[in-house]
Write a protein that holds these residues in place. Sequence first.
Motif, PDB file in Angstrom:
ATOM      1  N   SER A  43       0.858  -1.107   0.094  1.00  0.00           N
ATOM      2  CA  SER A  43       0.079   0.064  -0.064  1.00  0.00           C
ATOM      3  C   SER A  43       0.988   1.291   0.077  1.00  0.00           C
ATOM      4  CB  SER A  43      -0.964  -0.173   1.170  1.00  0.00           C
ATOM      5  OG  SER A  43      -0.352   0.034   2.501  1.00  0.00           O
ATOM      6  N   ALA A  44       1.929   1.180   0.054  1.00  0.00           N
ATOM      7  CA  ALA A  44       3.050   2.534  -0.023  1.00  0.00           C
ATOM      8  C   ALA A  44       3.385   2.904  -1.190  1.00  0.00           C
ATOM      9  CB  ALA A  44       4.286   1.918   0.798  1.00  0.00           C
ATOM     10  N   ASP A  45       3.618   4.078  -1.133  1.00  0.00           N
ATOM     11  CA  ASP A  45       3.957   4.726  -2.657  1.00  0.00           C
ATOM     12  C   ASP A  45       5.513   4.443  -2.774  1.00  0.00           C
ATOM     13  OD1 ASP A  45       1.605   6.061  -3.022  1.00  0.00           O
ATOM     14  OD2 ASP A  45       2.186   7.771  -1.867  1.00  0.00           O
ATOM     15  N   GLN A  46       6.369   4.385  -1.722  1.00  0.00           N
ATOM     16  CA  GLN A  46       7.714   4.147  -1.917  1.00  0.00           C
ATOM     17  C   GLN A  46       8.282   3.175  -0.928  1.00  0.00           C
ATOM     18  OE1 GLN A  46      10.404   7.550  -1.346  1.00  0.00           O
ATOM     19  NE2 GLN A  46      11.819   6.652  -2.874  1.00  0.00           N
ATOM     20  N   VAL A  47       9.041   2.343  -1.186  1.00  0.00           N
ATOM     21  CA  VAL A  47       9.434   1.232  -0.218  1.00  0.00           C
ATOM     22  C   VAL A  47      10.868   1.173  -0.523  1.00  0.00           C
ATOM     23  CG1 VAL A  47       9.612  -1.339   0.577  1.00  0.00           C
ATOM     24  CG2 VAL A  47       7.255  -0.304  -0.086  1.00  0.00           C
ATOM     25  N   ILE A  48      11.756   1.514   0.576  1.00  0.00           N
ATOM     26  CA  ILE A  48      13.079   1.183   0.714  1.00  0.00           C
ATOM     27  C   ILE A  48      13.750   0.419   1.803  1.00  0.00           C
ATOM     28  CG2 ILE A  48      15.443   2.638   0.779  1.00  0.00           C
ATOM     29  CD1 ILE A  48      13.699   5.203  -0.012  1.00  0.00           C
ATOM     30  N   LEU A  49      14.641  -0.292   1.284  1.00  0.00           N
ATOM     31  CA  LEU A  49      15.156  -1.376   2.083  1.00  0.00           C
ATOM     32  C   LEU A  49      16.773  -0.784   2.481  1.00  0.00           C
ATOM     33  CD1 LEU A  49      15.606  -4.180   3.458  1.00  0.00           C
ATOM     34  CD2 LEU A  49      16.331  -5.115   1.282  1.00  0.00           C
ATOM     35  N   VAL A  50      17.187  -0.757   3.558  1.00  0.00           N
ATOM     36  CA  VAL A  50      18.419  -0.186   3.969  1.00  0.00           C
ATOM     37  C   VAL A  50      19.230  -1.472   4.731  1.00  0.00           C
ATOM     38  CG1 VAL A  50      19.994   1.516   5.094  1.00  0.00           C
ATOM     39  CG2 VAL A  50      17.710   2.030   3.852  1.00  0.00           C
ATOM     40  N   THR A  51      20.200  -1.732   3.989  1.00  0.00           N
ATOM     41  CA  THR A  51      21.121  -2.755   4.376  1.00  0.00           C
ATOM     42  C   THR A  51      22.529  -2.337   4.259  1.00  0.00           C
ATOM     43  OG1 THR A  51      19.706  -4.479   3.573  1.00  0.00           O
ATOM     44  CG2 THR A  51      21.824  -5.295   4.216  1.00  0.00           C
ATOM     45  N   SER A  52      23.061  -2.349   5.607  1.00  0.00           N
ATOM     46  CA  SER A  52      24.799  -1.900   5.935  1.00  0.00           C
ATOM     47  C   SER A  52      24.872  -0.493   5.416  1.00  0.00           C
ATOM     48  CB  SER A  52      25.578  -2.642   5.229  1.00  0.00           C
ATOM     49  OG  SER A  52      25.484  -4.068   5.682  1.00  0.00           O
ATOM     50  N   GLY A  53      23.637   0.510   5.467  1.00  0.00           N
ATOM     51  CA  GLY A  53      23.845   1.803   5.220  1.00  0.00           C
ATOM     52  C   GLY A  53      23.453   2.056   3.641  1.00  0.00           C
ATOM     53  N   ILE A  54      23.378   1.004   2.970  1.00  0.00           N
ATOM     54  CA  ILE A  54      22.832   0.998   1.302  1.00  0.00           C
ATOM     55  C   ILE A  54      21.499   1.253   1.085  1.00  0.00           C
ATOM     56  CG2 ILE A  54      23.513   0.063  -0.792  1.00  0.00           C
ATOM     57  CD1 ILE A  54      25.973  -1.151   0.465  1.00  0.00           C
ATOM     58  N   PRO A  55      20.954   1.968   0.658  1.00  0.00           N
ATOM     59  CA  PRO A  55      19.522   1.932   0.346  1.00  0.00           C
ATOM     60  C   PRO A  55      19.173   1.444  -1.088  1.00  0.00           C
ATOM     61  CG  PRO A  55      20.322   4.261   0.130  1.00  0.00           C
ATOM     62  CD  PRO A  55      21.342   3.462   0.660  1.00  0.00           C
ATOM     63  N   GLU A  57      15.775   1.042  -3.515  1.00  0.00           N
ATOM     64  CA  GLU A  57      14.378   1.268  -3.629  1.00  0.00           C
ATOM     65  C   GLU A  57      13.796   0.121  -4.165  1.00  0.00           C
ATOM     66  OE1 GLU A  57      11.246   4.739  -5.360  1.00  0.00           O
ATOM     67  OE2 GLU A  57      13.399   4.852  -5.667  1.00  0.00           O
ATOM     68  N   LEU A  58      12.881  -0.751  -3.338  1.00  0.00           N
ATOM     69  CA  LEU A  58      12.323  -1.981  -3.767  1.00  0.00           C
ATOM     70  C   LEU A  58      10.879  -1.529  -4.589  1.00  0.00           C
ATOM     71  CD1 LEU A  58      12.444  -4.049  -0.487  1.00  0.00           C
ATOM     72  CD2 LEU A  58      13.977  -3.924  -2.626  1.00  0.00           C
ATOM     73  N   SER A  59      10.269  -0.371  -4.353  1.00  0.00           N
ATOM     74  CA  SER A  59       9.076  -0.069  -4.958  1.00  0.00           C
ATOM     75  C   SER A  59       9.576   0.096  -6.592  1.00  0.00           C
ATOM     76  CB  SER A  59       8.466   1.426  -4.515  1.00  0.00           C
ATOM     77  OG  SER A  59       9.684   2.391  -4.493  1.00  0.00           O
ATOM     78  N   ARG A  60      10.644   0.142  -7.040  1.00  0.00           N
ATOM     79  CA  ARG A  60      11.076   0.408  -8.323  1.00  0.00           C
ATOM     80  C   ARG A  60      11.204  -1.101  -8.966  1.00  0.00           C
ATOM     81  NH1 ARG A  60      13.849   5.317 -10.328  1.00  0.00           N
ATOM     82  NH2 ARG A  60      13.596   6.713  -8.792  1.00  0.00           N
ATOM     83  N   ILE A  61      11.371  -2.065  -8.265  1.00  0.00           N
ATOM     84  CA  ILE A  61      11.762  -3.531  -8.510  1.00  0.00           C
ATOM     85  C   ILE A  61      10.690  -4.366  -8.061  1.00  0.00           C
ATOM     86  CG2 ILE A  61      14.219  -3.187  -9.257  1.00  0.00           C
ATOM     87  CD1 ILE A  61      14.677  -4.566  -6.533  1.00  0.00           C
ATOM     88  N   ARG A  62       9.292  -3.704  -7.972  1.00  0.00           N
ATOM     89  CA  ARG A  62       8.287  -4.413  -7.167  1.00  0.00           C
ATOM     90  C   ARG A  62       7.956  -5.751  -8.316  1.00  0.00           C
ATOM     91  NH1 ARG A  62       3.364  -0.959  -5.254  1.00  0.00           N
ATOM     92  NH2 ARG A  62       5.263  -0.574  -3.700  1.00  0.00           N
ATOM     93  N   PHE A  63       7.705  -6.919  -7.237  1.00  0.00           N
ATOM     94  CA  PHE A  63       7.260  -8.190  -8.005  1.00  0.00           C
ATOM     95  C   PHE A  63       5.905  -8.418  -7.449  1.00  0.00           C
ATOM     96  CE2 PHE A  63      11.857  -8.555  -7.378  1.00  0.00           C
ATOM     97  CZ  PHE A  63      12.275  -8.783  -8.574  1.00  0.00           C
ATOM     98  N   GLN A  64       5.087  -9.357  -8.479  1.00  0.00           N
ATOM     99  CA  GLN A  64       3.708  -9.246  -8.056  1.00  0.00           C
ATOM    100  C   GLN A  64       3.819 -10.930  -7.457  1.00  0.00           C
ATOM    101  OE1 GLN A  64       1.231  -7.462  -8.637  1.00  0.00           O
ATOM    102  NE2 GLN A  64       2.725  -5.930  -9.394  1.00  0.00           N
ATOM    103  N   PHE A  65       3.299 -10.890  -6.219  1.00  0.00           N
ATOM    104  CA  PHE A  65       3.337 -12.270  -5.577  1.00  0.00           C
ATOM    105  C   PHE A  65       1.762 -12.694  -5.750  1.00  0.00           C
ATOM    106  CE2 PHE A  65       6.818  -9.982  -3.490  1.00  0.00           C
ATOM    107  CZ  PHE A  65       7.590 -11.125  -3.715  1.00  0.00           C
TER     108      PHE A  65
END
Length: 65
Positions: A43-55, A57-65
């Motif tokens: 439901s979010a407009d933008q989703v960002i995963l930050v791992t080891s300080g590296i963001p 943007e998951l919303s750009r590579i969204r997969f359909q489940f």
Amino acid sequence: MTGYPGLLLLVTNEVGYGLVPEYKLGRRFRDLSGRMNQRLARSADQVILVTSGIPVELSRIRFQF
């Protein structure tokens, strides 16, 4: 997110990358947290995963489940 007039920023923990919890309650927490994160991300407009300080943007590579 629709229905909220302002900017809403949510921060959650990723609990699915580690070991499988030994106890039933720990596994339940992991599973429910993962489902909650998936629903929020859908439901979010933008989703960002930050791992080891590296963001990433998951919303750009969204997969359909």
